[in-house]
Motif scaffolding. Sequence first.
Motif, short mmCIF file in Angstrom:
data_model
loop_
_atom_site.label_atom_id
_atom_site.label_comp_id
_atom_site.label_asym_id
_atom_site.label_seq_id
_atom_site.Cartn_x
_atom_site.Cartn_y
_atom_site.Cartn_z
N UNK A 68 84.10 -53.16 21.57
CA UNK A 68 84.80 -53.24 20.42
C UNK A 68 85.76 -54.34 20.93
N UNK A 69 86.85 -54.11 22.50
CA UNK A 69 87.82 -54.99 22.71
C UNK A 69 87.36 -56.72 22.20
N UNK A 70 86.13 -56.55 22.92
CA UNK A 70 85.62 -58.60 22.98
C UNK A 70 85.42 -58.79 22.09
N UNK A 71 84.34 -57.73 20.88
CA UNK A 71 84.16 -58.57 19.41
C UNK A 71 85.82 -59.10 18.36
N UNK A 72 87.25 -57.59 18.43
CA UNK A 72 87.99 -57.92 17.40
C UNK A 72 88.61 -58.85 17.60
N UNK A 73 88.98 -58.85 19.00
CA UNK A 73 89.88 -60.29 20.12
C UNK A 73 89.39 -61.24 19.58
N UNK A 74 87.86 -61.29 19.51
CA UNK A 74 87.24 -62.62 19.43
C UNK A 74 87.00 -63.23 17.96
#
Length: 280
Positions: A68-74
Motif C-alpha cells: 500500500x505504501x508503494x502503490x499510494x506513494x507512486x
Amino acid sequence: MILVGANVGVAKVLAESLPIALIACLRCMLACVVLWPLARGLEGFPALRPPVLKNLFFQAIFGTAIYNAGLLAGLRFTTALEGGLVLATLPAVVALGSFLLLRERLLPRQWAAAALAGAGMAAITLARLSGEAGGSLLGNALIFLGVCGEAGYVLLAKRIAGQAPVITASFWMQAFSAAVLLPFALPGFSALGALGGGQIALLLVFHSLTASVLCLLLWYRGLRRVPAGVAGVFTAFLPASAAVVAVVFLGEYFTFIHMVGFGLMLFSMVMATWPANGSR
C-alpha cells in the motif's frame, strides 16, 4: 479483479487528498471491523499456532504495509493508467521470486511471461524518457516496489497454505498492519477534516471494503469452482479495469505506447497463470 483494478483509480484520488500512512491505516481498521464478525460467524475464529501468526505478521508487512505504501506513494506521481500496467507485472514477479527464493523450477512459458512483463515495463519507461505527459518514472518505480512487496506476501503465504482459514488469516493480517501503520498515521489524523465533504470518506470506505474484504471473498469463492490456474488468467482484468477508470473517470490519456505496454502485460499475465495442462 475488476474491483482490484478500479481501486487503482480510487487509490489515486485518496492519495491526493490524505496522508498515505493514514489511508493505509484506516483501510486496515475498517477491514478489521468487517472481517472480525465474518471470521467468527463463518470460521469460528480458531486459535492459530505462533509460527502461523508470525508468518501472517510478515505477510502483513509485505502485502499490506509495503504494497500500500508503494502503490499510494507512486500514484501521487504517476497516472492510474500506468499504475495499473505496473501492477500487471505481479504474476511474473511471483514466478521469478519462486525461482530465486523457493528454488521452484519455472516452465518455459513462465520465463517468457517474465520477459514480456519486462518488455511492457520497458515500453512504459521509454514513454517517460521520450517526454510524453502523464506518468512518472519515480511513481512507476514506487508502485513496482509495492508489487515486490505483494510478491513477498504471496511467497510467504505458500509456507502456511491450509494452516489458517482465509477470513481469519485476513483479519490477523489487517490487524497486524493497522498496528504497524498506526504510529506513522497518528500525525496525519489532523487531515481527517478532508473527509468532511463526504466524497473522500465514501471512497475510503469503498476502497477498504472492496479491496480488503469483498475481493477476497469473491476470489476464494471462485477458486472453489474453477482451478487456480484458470482463475489466474482473470488477473488480466486488473490492468483493463484500471485503464477504463483512468480514462473515463480521471480523464487520463491512452497513448500508443500504453497500448503496446498493455498488450505485452496482458500476454505476460496469461502466460504466467495459464494452467500447465491447458485445461479450461
